[in-house]
Design a protein around this motif. Sequence first.
Motif, short mmCIF file in Angstrom:
data_model
loop_
_atom_site.label_atom_id
_atom_site.label_comp_id
_atom_site.label_asym_id
_atom_site.label_seq_id
_atom_site.Cartn_x
_atom_site.Cartn_y
_atom_site.Cartn_z
N HIS A 59 35.38 64.78 86.20
CA HIS A 59 36.43 64.27 87.07
C HIS A 59 37.72 65.07 86.90
O HIS A 59 38.25 65.64 87.85
N LYS A 60 38.20 65.16 85.65
CA LYS A 60 39.41 65.92 85.36
C LYS A 60 39.16 67.04 84.36
O LYS A 60 40.08 67.78 84.03
N LEU A 61 37.90 67.15 83.90
CA LEU A 61 37.58 68.12 82.85
C LEU A 61 36.39 68.99 83.24
O LEU A 61 35.59 68.63 84.11
N VAL A 62 36.28 70.10 82.55
CA VAL A 62 35.14 71.00 82.67
C VAL A 62 34.65 71.32 81.25
O VAL A 62 35.46 71.56 80.35
N LEU A 63 33.34 71.28 81.05
CA LEU A 63 32.74 71.77 79.82
C LEU A 63 32.18 73.15 80.13
O LEU A 63 31.30 73.29 80.98
N ARG A 64 32.67 74.16 79.44
CA ARG A 64 32.26 75.54 79.69
C ARG A 64 31.56 76.11 78.46
O ARG A 64 32.04 75.96 77.34
N ASN A 65 30.42 76.77 78.67
CA ASN A 65 29.70 77.36 77.56
C ASN A 65 30.58 78.38 76.83
O ASN A 65 31.18 79.25 77.45
N ALA A 66 30.65 78.24 75.52
CA ALA A 66 31.51 79.10 74.72
C ALA A 66 30.97 80.52 74.64
O ALA A 66 29.75 80.74 74.60
N ILE A 114 33.47 74.76 75.37
CA ILE A 114 34.93 74.71 75.41
C ILE A 114 35.28 73.67 76.47
O ILE A 114 34.76 73.71 77.58
N ILE A 115 36.15 72.75 76.12
CA ILE A 115 36.61 71.74 77.08
C ILE A 115 37.86 72.27 77.77
O ILE A 115 38.81 72.71 77.10
N GLU A 116 37.84 72.26 79.09
CA GLU A 116 38.98 72.73 79.88
C GLU A 116 39.47 71.63 80.80
O GLU A 116 38.71 70.73 81.17
N ASN A 117 40.74 71.71 81.20
CA ASN A 117 41.20 70.86 82.29
C ASN A 117 40.90 71.58 83.61
O ASN A 117 40.38 72.71 83.61
N MET A 118 41.21 70.96 84.72
CA MET A 118 40.87 71.55 86.01
C MET A 118 41.72 72.77 86.37
O MET A 118 41.43 73.47 87.33
N GLU A 119 42.76 73.02 85.58
CA GLU A 119 43.56 74.22 85.77
C GLU A 119 43.00 75.40 84.98
O GLU A 119 43.57 76.49 84.98
N GLY A 120 41.89 75.17 84.28
CA GLY A 120 41.27 76.23 83.50
C GLY A 120 41.89 76.44 82.13
O GLY A 120 41.61 77.45 81.47
N ALA A 148 45.60 65.40 78.14
CA ALA A 148 45.71 64.10 78.82
C ALA A 148 45.03 63.01 77.98
O ALA A 148 44.02 63.26 77.32
N SER A 149 45.60 61.82 78.02
CA SER A 149 45.09 60.73 77.18
C SER A 149 43.66 60.35 77.50
O SER A 149 42.95 59.78 76.66
N SER A 150 43.19 60.67 78.71
CA SER A 150 41.82 60.33 79.11
C SER A 150 40.81 61.39 78.70
O SER A 150 39.61 61.23 78.94
N SER A 151 41.26 62.48 78.09
CA SER A 151 40.37 63.60 77.80
C SER A 151 39.25 63.25 76.82
O SER A 151 38.11 63.71 76.98
#
Length: 229
Positions: A59-66, A114-120, A148-151
């Motif tokens: 929703h607000k996050l991306v999980l990206r392979n390290a 790596i956990i990212e927000n939607m801004e990368g 963000a507190s919801s992360s």
Amino acid sequence: MSAAIPPVIPSAIPSASDQSGIAAQIQACAHDAGIAQRLAQSGHTSGPAYLKPQKILGHKLVLRNATVADASYIVALRTDEQKSRFISSTSAEVRPQEQWLEKYASDDKQIYFIIENMEGENIGTVRLYDQQADSFCWGSWIIQAGAASSSSIESALMVYHYALALGFQNAHFEVRKANESVWKFHERFGAKKTGETANDLHYSIAASDIISSLNRYAKFLPRGIQIQF
């Protein structure tokens, strides 16, 4: 588990819907991503296995392979004075982390995100490893200060959503006893304590409890996940 300090999961998020909606969402996600075909192609015709996607969109996050390029960020995060209190010690040298990530690229026994927000922007890490039949372990879960507190809750939901899409039916993990905010987080989520050592608490959680919590906290991941290989 890591030194991530999740917010307390809201205790009053009632849901009138049954769990079949979340289960169907997970099945549709697995179908769209071709999980069954990918598992078969990798030689896993029975039972779940780890598949490394390029990205998982939430929703607000991306999980990206390290990758090796993430070594400096990982070292900085894992050697942060506050975040390193409840995780295994890490060298402050970047090269050993680069070497580990080079080996990781061909390791099919774990997935490091790596956990990212939607801004990368990088905001943390999480890892799946130590498969035991249909149970997966997860840890190296660190959310950096200022995220963000919801992360924390969203990243946990994404991990569970993806693991169920892979076919896992249980999860297991350990948390330092002193890391009270994290083990309370997991207990609210439905995890059951299975044992303990002098320093750690051991937990497991079944798919039924995972689905129940995915349903209960659906507002943090309202459209499920999208997997990109």
